[in-house]
Design an enzyme around this catalytic site. Structure first.
Site, mmCIF file in Angstrom:
data_model
loop_
_atom_site.group_PDB
_atom_site.id
_atom_site.type_symbol
_atom_site.label_atom_id
_atom_site.label_comp_id
_atom_site.label_asym_id
_atom_site.label_seq_id
_atom_site.Cartn_x
_atom_site.Cartn_y
_atom_site.Cartn_z
ATOM 1 N N SER A 167 0.987 -1.001 -0.106
ATOM 2 C CA SER A 167 -0.020 -0.050 -0.059
ATOM 3 C C SER A 167 0.924 1.154 -0.024
ATOM 4 O O SER A 167 2.119 1.307 -0.625
ATOM 5 C CB SER A 167 -0.797 0.153 1.290
ATOM 6 N N TYR A 210 -4.383 7.578 -7.132
ATOM 7 C CA TYR A 210 -3.460 6.771 -6.097
ATOM 8 C C TYR A 210 -4.170 6.607 -4.931
ATOM 9 O O TYR A 210 -4.161 5.571 -4.215
ATOM 10 C CB TYR A 210 -1.930 7.410 -6.282
ATOM 11 N N LYS A 240 -5.173 3.078 -3.175
ATOM 12 C CA LYS A 240 -4.661 2.297 -2.202
ATOM 13 C C LYS A 240 -5.492 2.258 -1.093
ATOM 14 O O LYS A 240 -5.370 1.492 -0.067
ATOM 15 C CB LYS A 240 -3.311 3.353 -1.803
ATOM 16 N N VAL A 281 10.830 5.107 -0.941
ATOM 17 C CA VAL A 281 11.809 4.370 -1.569
ATOM 18 C C VAL A 281 12.133 4.875 -3.040
ATOM 19 O O VAL A 281 11.388 5.134 -3.802
ATOM 20 C CB VAL A 281 11.034 2.807 -1.655
HETATM 21 N N1 LIG Z 1 8.438 4.165 -4.157
HETATM 22 C C1 LIG Z 1 7.810 4.694 -3.197
HETATM 23 O O1 LIG Z 1 8.333 5.690 -2.663
HETATM 24 C C2 LIG Z 1 6.576 4.127 -2.774
HETATM 25 C C3 LIG Z 1 5.907 4.654 -1.736
HETATM 26 C C4 LIG Z 1 4.648 4.212 -1.206
HETATM 27 C C5 LIG Z 1 4.262 3.028 -1.836
HETATM 28 N N2 LIG Z 1 4.861 2.429 -2.897
HETATM 29 C C6 LIG Z 1 4.185 1.101 -3.451
HETATM 30 O O2 LIG Z 1 5.215 0.183 -3.508
HETATM 31 C C7 LIG Z 1 4.935 -0.689 -4.610
HETATM 32 C C8 LIG Z 1 6.188 -0.544 -5.613
HETATM 33 O O3 LIG Z 1 6.600 0.488 -6.033
HETATM 34 P P1 LIG Z 1 7.554 1.062 -6.774
HETATM 35 O O4 LIG Z 1 8.008 2.411 -6.170
HETATM 36 O O5 LIG Z 1 8.645 0.177 -6.918
HETATM 37 O O6 LIG Z 1 7.004 1.409 -8.217
HETATM 38 P P2 LIG Z 1 7.808 1.358 -9.650
HETATM 39 O O7 LIG Z 1 9.150 1.660 -9.858
HETATM 40 O O8 LIG Z 1 6.928 2.164 -10.699
HETATM 41 O O9 LIG Z 1 7.532 -0.207 -9.919
HETATM 42 C C9 LIG Z 1 6.030 -0.674 -10.147
HETATM 43 C C10 LIG Z 1 6.186 -1.900 -10.571
HETATM 44 O O10 LIG Z 1 4.800 -2.080 -10.930
HETATM 45 C C11 LIG Z 1 4.919 -2.978 -12.117
HETATM 46 N N3 LIG Z 1 3.560 -2.646 -12.795
HETATM 47 C C12 LIG Z 1 2.830 -1.474 -13.092
HETATM 48 N N4 LIG Z 1 1.861 -1.743 -13.868
HETATM 49 C C13 LIG Z 1 1.741 -2.994 -14.052
HETATM 50 C C14 LIG Z 1 0.988 -3.739 -15.019
HETATM 51 N N5 LIG Z 1 -0.114 -3.299 -15.600
HETATM 52 N N6 LIG Z 1 1.312 -5.052 -15.092
HETATM 53 C C15 LIG Z 1 2.193 -5.683 -14.439
HETATM 54 N N7 LIG Z 1 3.278 -4.897 -13.802
HETATM 55 C C16 LIG Z 1 2.667 -3.681 -13.422
HETATM 56 C C17 LIG Z 1 5.940 -2.338 -12.869
HETATM 57 O O11 LIG Z 1 6.267 -3.081 -13.914
HETATM 58 P P3 LIG Z 1 7.063 -2.354 -14.994
HETATM 59 O O12 LIG Z 1 8.455 -2.054 -14.719
HETATM 60 O O13 LIG Z 1 7.245 -3.494 -15.914
HETATM 61 O O14 LIG Z 1 6.286 -1.463 -15.572
HETATM 62 C C18 LIG Z 1 6.978 -2.271 -11.601
HETATM 63 O O15 LIG Z 1 7.752 -3.397 -11.731
HETATM 64 C C19 LIG Z 1 3.765 -0.189 -5.400
HETATM 65 O O16 LIG Z 1 2.687 -1.011 -4.698
HETATM 66 C C20 LIG Z 1 3.845 1.149 -4.987
HETATM 67 O O17 LIG Z 1 2.285 1.900 -4.746
HETATM 68 C C21 LIG Z 1 5.875 3.060 -3.379
#
Ligand SMILES: NC(=O)c1ccc[n+]([C@@H]2O[C@H](COP(=O)([O-])OP(=O)(O)OC[C@H]3O[C@@H](n4cnc5c(N)ncnc54)[C@H](OP(=O)(O)O)[C@@H]3O)[C@@H](O)[C@H]2O)c1
Length: 206
Positions: A92, A108, A112, A141
């Site tokens: 989340s 978003y 969530k 992150v």
């Molecule tokens: N980064 C932060 O600061 C942060 C903060 C709070 C929560 N989160 C949560 O943490 C989780 C990971 O986020 P992240 O920061 O690593 O995001 P990210 O860098 O955008 O990575 C998202 C991942 O989801 C995959 N994805 C998106 N749409 C997809 C689809 N239609 N089918 C299959 N795969 C899909 C992407 O695959 P592709 O690479 O192939 O597109 C990627 O591997 C998410 O749930 C995000 O909401 C992140």
């Protein structure tokens, strides 16, 4: 990354596409049941003023952020229930605790919040079965999602959001994916269910 060769299978799928999702599930279940499901994939799009968000784009955000995790969970659940053990984690965001903290990120924040409600409700339904369902707020992150937000036009996403994400990066406050994942693994060892875990209160970090 330390995992012996042949111990990892990658099954690419567009999780927004029901058929593609089904194929990935079938391939994942072919060798047996799934013990642990971490629904990590998500989209932060669409960003921007809410009155400019198209219904189709909002629908796509729900498909990836809510419907795909729910559908993947439903697909692996029978095997977990039969085994009397399973772990489901829905990744989340801290945005759910402070929805106003991400103005112009309405899709978003909304998806969530829905994912956390789904998590807590399903955990209550499954209490006593050995299958636990929890949500995890991973913290800020340093990932592609953060980099993508930093690159967006401040006119579109709002200068407040743009400045905050760029400041967090410049000041080095983002944590690494490895740190956040290690904190989640520590939480996963327990029997909690229906919890909203947060990296900031996790017992162990990397
Ligand atoms: N980064 C932060 O600061 C942060 C903060 C709070 C929560 N989160 C949560 O943490 C989780 C990971 O986020 P992240 O920061 O690593 O995001 P990210 O860098 O955008 O990575 C998202 C991942 O989801 C995959 N994805 C998106 N749409 C997809 C689809 N239609 N089918 C299959 N795969 C899909 C992407 O695959 P592709 O690479 O192939 O597109 C990627 O591997 C998410 O749930 C995000 O909401 C992140």
């Amino acid at each position: 990354r330390g995992v012996p060769a042949g111990r990892v299978s990658v099954l690419p799928a567009d999780l927004a596409d029901e058929e593609d999702r089904g194929r990935a599930v079938a391939a994942a279940l072919a060798p047996g049941r799934v013990d642990i499901l971490v629904n990590n994939a998500a989209t932060v799009e669409p960003l921007g003023p809410t009155d400019g968000i198209k219904a189709g784009d909002l629908r796509l955000a729900f498909e990836v952020n809510v419907i795909a995790p729910a559908a993947l969970t439903a697909a692996v659940l029978p095997g977990m229930l039969e085994a009397g053990w399973g772990r489901v984690v829905n990744v989340s965001s801290g945005i759910v605790a402070n929805p106003a903290g991400m103005v112009r990120g309405n899709a978003y924040a909304t998806t969530k919040a829905a994912l956390e409600a789904h998590t807590v409700n399903l955990a209550a339904e499954l209490r006593g079965t050995g299958v636990t369902v929890n949500a995890y707020r991973p913290g800020g992150v340093d990932t592609a999602m953060q980099a993508w937000i930093r690159r967006q036009d401040p006119e579109h996403i709002g200068s407040g959001l743009h400045e905050r994400f760029n400041r967090n990066y410049a000041e080095g406050t983002l944590i690494t994916p490895e740190y956040s994942a290690a904190a989640l693994l520590a939480l996963l060892a327990g029997d909690d269910t229906g919890a909203i875990w947060d990296v900031s209160t996790a017992p162990v970090g990397a």
